[in-house]
Motif scaffolding. Structure first.
Motif, PDB file in Angstrom:
ATOM      1  N   MET A   1      -9.451  -3.634   0.460  1.00 22.07           N
ATOM      2  CA  MET A   1      -9.697  -3.815   1.701  1.00 22.07           C
ATOM      3  C   MET A   1     -10.789  -4.444   2.591  1.00 22.07           C
ATOM      4  O   MET A   1     -10.357  -4.328   4.153  1.00 22.07           O
ATOM      5  CB  MET A   1      -9.124  -2.270   1.687  1.00 22.07           C
ATOM      6  CG  MET A   1      -8.097  -2.708   2.768  1.00 22.07           C
ATOM      7  SD  MET A   1      -5.906  -3.498   3.462  1.00 22.07           S
ATOM      8  CE  MET A   1      -5.329  -2.670   1.889  1.00 22.07           C
TER       9      MET A   1
ATOM     10  N   TYR B   1      -3.093   2.879   4.479  1.00 20.29           N
ATOM     11  CA  TYR B   1      -4.379   2.803   3.388  1.00 20.29           C
ATOM     12  C   TYR B   1      -5.136   4.059   2.889  1.00 20.29           C
ATOM     13  O   TYR B   1      -5.109   4.173   2.389  1.00 20.29           O
ATOM     14  CB  TYR B   1      -5.181   1.554   3.792  1.00 20.29           C
ATOM     15  CG  TYR B   1      -6.229   1.774   2.296  1.00 20.29           C
ATOM     16  CD1 TYR B   1      -6.142   0.556   1.242  1.00 20.29           C
ATOM     17  CD2 TYR B   1      -7.798   1.781   2.871  1.00 20.29           C
ATOM     18  CE1 TYR B   1      -6.781   0.580  -0.059  1.00 20.29           C
ATOM     19  CE2 TYR B   1      -8.866   0.964   1.674  1.00 20.29           C
ATOM     20  CZ  TYR B   1      -8.052   1.109   0.380  1.00 20.29           C
ATOM     21  OH  TYR B   1      -9.546   0.478  -0.463  1.00 20.29           O
TER      22      TYR B   1
ATOM     23  N   VAL C   1       0.796  -1.352   0.153  1.00 20.12           N
ATOM     24  CA  VAL C   1       0.331  -0.264  -0.066  1.00 20.12           C
ATOM     25  C   VAL C   1       0.424   0.957   0.576  1.00 20.12           C
ATOM     26  O   VAL C   1       0.678   2.241  -0.451  1.00 20.12           O
ATOM     27  CB  VAL C   1      -0.640  -0.209   1.624  1.00 20.12           C
ATOM     28  CG1 VAL C   1      -1.434   1.405   1.383  1.00 20.12           C
ATOM     29  CG2 VAL C   1      -2.107  -1.103   1.082  1.00 20.12           C
TER      30      VAL C   1
END
Length: 967
Positions: free
Chosen positions: A257, A283, A239
């Motif tokens: 995710m 993220y 990420v």
């Protein structure tokens, strides 16, 4: 640098500057050292202590050669020493308590170290040093330095031993096979696991083989939590991989995710939860960064959808989980709020996110109940926690203000609801909940314009009403009481426009929530804030004065019968407390809106008992015990502070013009307090306080203070030390600036004594030298000298220079002129030099008629022409320390040029002839330039004169350096 290091440096020299014979000797000397039995120990010692790269390279090269040639003949102890030392260098471990700094060296040095390690591996792995690679791995956590060395080792191992791209001897091939076989069996998997995803092509990881495997490892139950956390760490690295924003957004979307969101709980001891929490926040941060960098509408929509998806989990993490140190909550949320500034109106989901952001802010600013007692009594732990929270809240409140601008209504509703829930919260969290809610309301007020606050925008009216009308069960707590009063003060602009709330405001400040609070810190702060409230509301408080004074009756009684005991503190905080309380009362009763009779009664009820106390103490001064004396003096100090502050509420116009009876009361008070100087002539704190009160009375009583000044000045001057003399001169400056020539007679009377005292003190600086020049006494005299120049400047610029010429002052005139001259030429402070030049300009105008007029001060004109003009106007500016590049120096130069212009206007050709015939020749000024100067000086353009004179001075400087030829 010892002989070995010198020899190495000479042997490596390629500049050609070293004699060839000397270089040959150095090379031979280095070769001899290589042959000594202790050379390996010498090399390792040099690597630890020497940072010269030539020495480091020679030592590593020598180790490499000695190992290759003599390894078989070395004893076991020497091999162990070399192995341990070289490995310690590579892993940042100490060698005999010394950390080798080889990692700071250039790449070729680190490559050479890796080569030495490979040589050891050649002879010792796996039979002797079987754990070399496994031993390295734990040290990789130390960061890039060790990782860098380890990578160089693997590269060197490939180049020097393993790779088949280079021709090898049969022996080398056999060793290479042995090393590879052992590594396959023992450590290749561990080495592969140590690779960093951020280093390698992302395509090697983001594919149908690795990504499903990593998510499977994260999500599956029944396997090691450590393994699952490690898999989450790998995805986090994916990420965080740097790449093009559009490609990154596409990658983030592919990762799906949402499947890991459910793994997050408030179990802060779980390694898996911590890793997944770091993954989710990382993220979210990457999505936010992408949203800033993409331009297409489709990409922006995708980024917003992904953010909407992840934000609820991020908010949960922020409020319930231990945060990764690298993740800044405020930075992330500020970035997200910034994206909303362009969106109008906000969607329902975004409104929800705003509420969640506000909840995060509330959670983050809330104190931990475990510190409640520490914060209330403010012990060391409490002070540390309060300081930490103050610092932490700064950015959070900036974020709150930004949220308030994006969604003002949502913000006000949230604060209203926080307020309500805080009041209803259980006692175990009540204090912290209430303090946080009040802090939010206070911070909201900081972001509002005065206009918005006056009209009560949105829910403000309801919020302020709730604030003023609510009684908190936890009001006795220090933090709650303080923020409550601060918040009320913050919203006083609203109360100014909505005067119906004044009774509620007064109640909050006057009862046990404010000035009568049991905590001394709160009551002191309440006094200060009450003073600010009185200043803001002013005449609107007149109808409430009786109520206020009745509410403060006990405080006023204590205040008018001051009697400190040894058990009570008398520090600066108490002085400030008395000052603020007294000033608030003074502001209240000093308004012209208060009827004269009542005003007189109020003031008399305060001044009379205070003055009676002073008179009683002065009468009994001779009978004071040494033990009681400090307390009595402290009492008098506090009384003067109180009266001084009280008087600030009364204007000069009121006490001298409209209500002279009030002025008479202050004159009586001044008369009493001046007796202190007679009874306690050497008590410096009392003298300082009385001096401060005289300053105050000058502003309050105006010219009617004059009859009291001779006595006051006489007493103040009688015992003045240099430090006190500074204060005395400042008082005279105030009098001169306020009354100008009206103080002529007073000034003429005291000036001789001042001049004698100050000049004597300044002479002590001249007579002192050596270490004593830095003593406190000398610094005080230097400050006095600086104040004297200001004093002389004020005298001359207020048409009072005739004071210098009085019969008693003339004795000091020569000394003063010489001091001003020396200062204008040499003082290190440019501002002070400028003031002295301005004094001379003013004296020329005051004492010198136009050309050929009568000389008012014999000798002054010749002094200015022959001494000042040459020394200050010419030689001082020729000195290289006179920097034309400095702004203050340029201003001084302008005054020096103006002085020349004024001297020409007043002295005529006498000045010009002397400067051209005596001054300029002493500076070797060419005649043609001197003639040009005369033309410019006689002209009317002062700017042209200034520019010409600066160029002239710069040219003369160059000529003095021998680098200018005049044409």
């Amino acid at each position: 640098m010892d002989d070995v290091e010198k020899a190495i440096l000479i042997s490596f020299d390629e500049s050609g500057a070293i004699d060839s014979e000397l270089k040959s000797q150095a090379v031979n000397f280095c070769q001899q050292i290589k042959e000594t039995p202790s050379v390996c120990r010498l090399c390792i010692e040099k690597l630890c202590f020497c940072k010269l790269v030539q020495v480091q390279f020679w030592c590593l090269q020598t180790l490499h050669e000695v190992l290759r040639v003599k390894y078989g003949s070395m004893n076991l102890e020497e091999k162990n020493f070399i192995r341990k030392s070289v490995f310690s260098m590579a892993c940042l471990e100490s060698i005999d308590d010394k950390i080798c700094t080889i990692w700071e060296s250039p790449a070729f040095i680190k490559n050479k170290l890796a080569q030495v390690l490979v040589t050891l591996i050649y002879f010792e792995y796996p039979l002797i040093w079987s754990s070399v690679f496994v031993d390295f791995l734990p040290h990789l956590s130390k960061g890039t330095v060790v990782i860098d060395i380890f990578s160089r080792l693997l590269n060197a191992l490939d180049d020097e031993l393993v790779s088949m791209d280079y021709p090898r001897t049969p022996e080398e091939l056999a060793v290479a096979g042995r090393v590879k076989d052992a590594m396959r069996q023992q450590c290749v998997p561990q080495i592969v696991r140590a690779w960093y995803i951020s280093w390698i092509d992302i395509g090697l990881i983001v594919n149908d083989a690795f990504i499903p495997l990593l998510f499977e490892l994260i999500l599956v139950d029944g396997i090691s939590e450590q393994l699952r956390a490690a898999a989450a760490g790998c995805v986090f690295a994916v990420v965080s991989k740097r790449m093009d924003a559009y490609a990154k957004l596409s990658l983030l979307k592919r990762l799906e995710m949402t499947r890991v969101f459910g793994l997050i709980s408030d179990d802060n001891d779980s390694e898996l939860v911590s890793s997944v929490a770091a993954l989710v926040t990382g993220y979210a941060l990457e999505i936010l960064e992408c949203s800033k960098r993409v331009n297409s509408e489709d990409a922006k929509v995708v980024s917003m959808e992904l953010l909407d998806e992840v934000l609820p989990t991020v908010f949960y993490v922020m409020q319930n989980c231990e945060m990764d140190a690298a993740f800044s909550i405020v930075q992330f949320l500020s970035g997200y709020v910034a994206t909303m500034k362009t969106l109008s109106p906000l969607k329902e989901k975004q409104m929800l996110h705003i509420s969640q952001i506000l909840e995060v802010i509330r959670t983050q600013i809330r104190y931990d109940p475990m510190y409640r007692n520490n914060l209330d009594i403010l012990d060391k732990i409490g002070m540390e926690e309060e300081d930490r929270m103050v610092e932490s809240r700064k950015d959070l409140f900036v974020l709150l203000r930004n949220v308030g601008r994006v969604a003002p209504e949502v913000t006000q509703i949230f604060i209203r609801n926080s307020f309500a829930s805080a009041i209803a919260s259980s006692s175990d969290r009540n204090v912290e909940e209430v303090e946080a809610a009040l802090s939010l309301l206070y911070a909201l007020g900081e972001s509002m314009t005065d206009e918005a606050m006056r009209v009560g925008t949105g829910l403000l009216s309801e919020l302020v009403t709730n604030l003023l009308s609510t009684r908190f069960p936890c009001h006795s707590n220090r933090l709650v009481a303080l923020i409550y009063l601060e918040t009320i003060t913050r919203y006083m602009k609203f109360v100014q426009e909505n005067t119906q709330y004044i009774p509620l405001v007064l109640a909050a400040f006057l009862d046990e929530r404010g000035i009568h609070h049991p905590n001394i810190y709160v009551s002191r702060r309440a006094s200060y804030l009450f003073m600010r409230v009185v200043k803001l509301l002013k005449s609107k408080l007149v109808p409430f004065i009786e109520t206020i004074l009745q509410s403060l009756q006990d405080i006023v009684a204590r205040f008018t019968s001051m009697n400190l005991t040894s058990k009570e503190p008398a520090g600066s905080e108490d002085g400030a407390y008395i000052f603020e309380f007294s000033q608030a009362i003074g502001l209240l009763i000093g308004m012209e809106d208060v009827p004269l009779e009542k005003q007189s009664d109020y003031l008399s009820s305060l001044l009379t008992p205070l003055c009676q106390q002073v008179e009683a103490m002065l009468m009994n001064a001779k009978r004071l015990n040494p033990e009681d004396s400090p307390l009595k003096i402290a009492n008098i100090q506090q009384i003067i502070v109180a009266i001084n502050a009280l008087s600030k509420g009364f204007s000069e116009r009121l006490v001298t013009a409209s209500r002279p009876a009030i002025g008479h009361m202050f004159k009586q008070t001044l008369d009493v307090l001046l007796q202190i100087l007679v009874v306690f002539p050497k008590v410096e704190p009392l003298r300082t306080k009385v001096l401060s009160f005289i300053h105050r009375m000058v502003d309050t009583l105006g010219a009617s203070v004059f009859p009291y000044l001779p006595k006051a000045l006489e007493q103040l001057l009688a015992e003045s030390e240099p430090k006190e003399m500074v204060g005395f001169l400042l008082l005279l400056n105030q009098l001169i600036c306020k009354f100008s020539t009206l103080v002529h007679d007073i000034l003429e009377e005291v000036f001789p004594a001042i001049a004698g005292r100050v000049l004597s003190a300044i002479q002590s600086i001249v007579d002192s030298s050596g270490p004593e020049a830095n003593t406190e006494e000398i610094r005080e005299v230097q400050e006095l000298q600086k104040t004297l120049f200001t004093f002389l400047h004020v005298i001359t610029t207020h048409d009072l220079s005739s004071v210098f010429l009085s019969p008693r002052s003339r004795d000091f005139l020569t000394a003063i002129m010489q001091l001003l001259l020396h200062t204008s030429c040499h003082h290190k402070d440019i501002i002070t030099r400028k003031a002295c030049v301005q004094i001379f300009i003013r004296l020329i105008k005051d004492w010198c008629a136009r050309p050929y007029g009568e000389e008012k001060v014999p000798g002054f004109q010749s002094f200015m022409i022959e001494t000042f003009a040459t020394n200050c106007c010419l030689h001082s500016v020729l000195d290289k320390s006179f920097e034309f590049g400095d702004a203050n120096t340029l201003v001084l130069f302008g005054e020096i040029v103006l002085a020349q212009k004024v001297m020409y206007e007043k002295f005529g050709d006498d000045f010009l002839v002397h400067l051209v015939s005596k001054g300029f020749p002493s500076a070797h000024c060419p005649r043609n330039l001197a003639e040009q100067y005369c033309q410019k000086l006689k002209g009317s353009d002062i700017k042209a004169l200034r520019s010409f004179y600066q160029k002239l001075i710069e040219d003369l400087r160059l000529q003095q350096n021998g680098s200018l030829v005049f044409r």
